[in-house]
Design an enzyme around this catalytic site. Structure first.
Site, PDB file in Angstrom:
ATOM      1  N   HIS A   1       2.884 -14.333 -44.501  1.00 34.47           N
ATOM      2  CA  HIS A   1       2.596 -15.977 -44.655  1.00 34.47           C
ATOM      3  C   HIS A   1       2.605 -16.499 -43.417  1.00 34.47           C
ATOM      4  O   HIS A   1       1.986 -18.007 -43.875  1.00 34.47           O
ATOM      5  CB  HIS A   1       3.983 -16.213 -45.464  1.00 34.47           C
ATOM      6  CG  HIS A   1       4.004 -15.622 -46.702  1.00 34.47           C
ATOM      7  ND1 HIS A   1       2.748 -15.631 -48.174  1.00 34.47           N
ATOM      8  CD2 HIS A   1       5.356 -15.044 -47.546  1.00 34.47           C
ATOM      9  CE1 HIS A   1       3.575 -15.042 -48.868  1.00 34.47           C
ATOM     10  NE2 HIS A   1       4.974 -14.128 -48.723  1.00 34.47           N
TER      11      HIS A   1
ATOM     12  N   ASP B   1       2.640  -6.525 -51.183  1.00 32.94           N
ATOM     13  CA  ASP B   1       3.596  -7.252 -51.332  1.00 32.94           C
ATOM     14  C   ASP B   1       3.269  -7.575 -52.737  1.00 32.94           C
ATOM     15  O   ASP B   1       2.731  -7.994 -52.858  1.00 32.94           O
ATOM     16  CB  ASP B   1       3.967  -7.567 -50.497  1.00 32.94           C
ATOM     17  CG  ASP B   1       5.276  -8.445 -50.139  1.00 32.94           C
ATOM     18  OD1 ASP B   1       5.766  -8.900 -49.660  1.00 32.94           O
ATOM     19  OD2 ASP B   1       5.141 -10.194 -50.805  1.00 32.94           O
TER      20      ASP B   1
ATOM     21  N   HIS C   1       3.957 -11.056 -53.196  1.00 29.94           N
ATOM     22  CA  HIS C   1       2.778 -12.028 -53.301  1.00 29.94           C
ATOM     23  C   HIS C   1       2.165 -11.798 -52.066  1.00 29.94           C
ATOM     24  O   HIS C   1       1.125 -10.791 -51.843  1.00 29.94           O
ATOM     25  CB  HIS C   1       4.179 -12.627 -52.141  1.00 29.94           C
ATOM     26  CG  HIS C   1       5.399 -13.674 -52.647  1.00 29.94           C
ATOM     27  ND1 HIS C   1       6.958 -11.891 -52.247  1.00 29.94           N
ATOM     28  CD2 HIS C   1       5.188 -14.012 -53.949  1.00 29.94           C
ATOM     29  CE1 HIS C   1       8.090 -12.492 -53.222  1.00 29.94           C
ATOM     30  NE2 HIS C   1       7.560 -13.490 -54.013  1.00 29.94           N
TER      31      HIS C   1
ATOM     32  N   ASP D   1       8.657  -6.328 -52.554  1.00 27.47           N
ATOM     33  CA  ASP D   1       9.182  -6.335 -53.804  1.00 27.47           C
ATOM     34  C   ASP D   1       8.758  -6.350 -54.535  1.00 27.47           C
ATOM     35  O   ASP D   1       8.981  -7.274 -55.295  1.00 27.47           O
ATOM     36  CB  ASP D   1       9.402  -7.885 -53.376  1.00 27.47           C
ATOM     37  CG  ASP D   1       8.259  -8.557 -52.124  1.00 27.47           C
ATOM     38  OD1 ASP D   1       7.353  -7.311 -51.961  1.00 27.47           O
ATOM     39  OD2 ASP D   1       8.089  -9.711 -51.592  1.00 27.47           O
TER      40      ASP D   1
HETATM   41 ZN   LIG Z   1       6.718 -10.672 -50.727  1.00 24.89          ZN
END
Ligand SMILES: [Zn+2]
Length: 395
Positions: free
Chosen positions: A140, A175, A177, A262
């Site tokens: 990120h 992931d 996200h 995650d």
């Molecule tokens: Zn994540």
């Protein structure tokens, strides 16, 4: 030792550092948990890491960080470490020193080590080894700001290292996200394709972008946003449809996999429901699809990423290492490994569904279930509309 030491079948390297053992984002932060050190200890309990397979991570240099990050931001991170705190101006400017991206000991050095590790990982791959840097995967981070617990974007720098060697890169982000920082870095780059499967940003961090339509000016960004609750059956279906097409259309020289955990069922932040068994099947598929060098070794760099359940994470990344190094580890945890997991300070109250298996085996699942039309529709729409696959996106 109560375990026969398994022999590696593939030249792989595990990148770590002693400083991760003392590292924490502070109490009440999702990253207050042991991750890389617990993984390494678990692997050691299986006797599955030989000395020549371990590479100590080095600190990325300022010029390396500046391949992607603004010099002011790098200097601010260094300055805060010296000051022992984050000043108001830096907090405002760089999104650091707040709850999301808190100050901690080794504020510059620890993220710079995770980043150095990913650059070393890229160099190990160039030298003919499969590489795993579980401290990396900070997908990120932006050029001038920390985002979503990520300070320096090591996947971006590793990809840039591969670019220096002239390789065409396929970045795969499993992931839970959206890999927004990596996409941002390369969305208009003709030699790098980013592929991210993630929780739809309509309900999950980073709450913007990551749509099928967000494919960059040259169609190099491939995104599949999904509803909550994605199970093994659904993920297998979408992956089997997209992965061969990505390889065929992308023609990569190397694959970089961001292996955040995650998306596993027990994760407290992720809303997907993948099993460890399936996750490792996925990593194996990616490894088998990756291009190989002259010796037949996959050109594959794997980084860590998100993952906020320490037990689920350490079991899973132990399995990732087994896949990458070509070991077949038993499912049953050696006694020493179970003891390690039991010693983790972790509130198990919400884990009743998973609890019995955490300390007996390293695998769980499969988490089979119905394949929802919504998942199929999105997968089909991506394949039909994405320019990389010859389609056309209506925006
Ligand atoms: Zn994540």
């Amino acid at each position: 030792m109560d375990w026969p030491e398994p022999a590696p079948a593939q030249p792989a390297v595990f990148i770590g550092a002693g400083r991760y053992r003392r590292h924490s984002y502070g109490e009440n932060h999702p990253l207050a948990i042991p991750r890389v050190s617990l993984t390494q200890d678990l692997i050691a309990a299986y006797g599955a890491l030989r000395p020549h397979e371990f590479l100590p991570a080095r600190v990325a240099t300022v010029p390396e960080l500046a391949w992607f990050h603004d010099p002011e931001y790098i200097a601010a991170m260094q300055r805060c470490q010296v000051l022992g705190k984050v000043t108001h101006r830096y907090r405002q400017r760089h999104n650091i020193g707040n709850f999301e991206n808190p100050f901690f000991d080794g504020f510059f050095t620890t993220p710079a080590t995770a980043t150095g590790g990913s650059i070393q990982g890229a160099e190990a791959v160039l030298a003919g080894r499969v590489a795993f840097n579980p401290a990396g995967g900070m997908h990120h981070a932006m050029p001038d700001q920390a985002r979503g617990f990520c300070f320096f974007n090591d996947p971006v720098l590793a990809i840039l290292r591969f670019r220096q060697a002239g390789l065409r890169v396929l970045y795969v982000d499993v992931d839970a996200h959206h890999g927004d920082g990596v996409e941002y870095a390369f969305r208009d780059h003709p030699e790098v394709i980013t592929f991210s499967v993630h929780m739809d940003t309509g309900y999950a961090y980073p709450f913007v972008g990551g749509r099928i339509e967000d494919c960059g000016s040259r169609g190099n960004a491939v995104n599949l946003p999904l509803p909550p609750g994605v199970n093994d059956s659904e993920y297998r279906v979408l992956f089997r449809q997209i992965w061969p097409r990505l390889l065929a259309a992308g023609v990569p020289d190397v694959v970089v996999l961001q292996a955040g955990t995650d998306a596993l069922g027990p994760d407290p932040l992720g809303k997907f429901n993948l099993s460890t068994r399936f996750y490792l099947e996925l990593v194996r598929e990616i490894m088998l699809g990756a291009p190989t060098d002259a010796h037949g070794t996959p050109r594959l760099l794997v980084t860590g990423g998100g993952g906020y359940h320490p037990l689920a994470l350490a079991r899973c990344w132990t399995g990732v290492w087994a896949v990458l190094s070509g070991r077949s580890l038993p499912d049953a945890l050696p006694r020493a490994a179970a003891d390690l997991l039991r010693a983790v300070d972790w509130d198990m109250d919400e884990d009743e569904d998973y609890f019995p298996g955490f300390f007996t085996g390293r695998l769980d699942g499969p988490n089979m279930g119905p394949v929802r039309p919504e998942v199929l529709d999105r997968t089909q729409r991506l394949i039909r509309q994405h320019p990389l696959f010859g389609g056309h996106v209506d925006s």
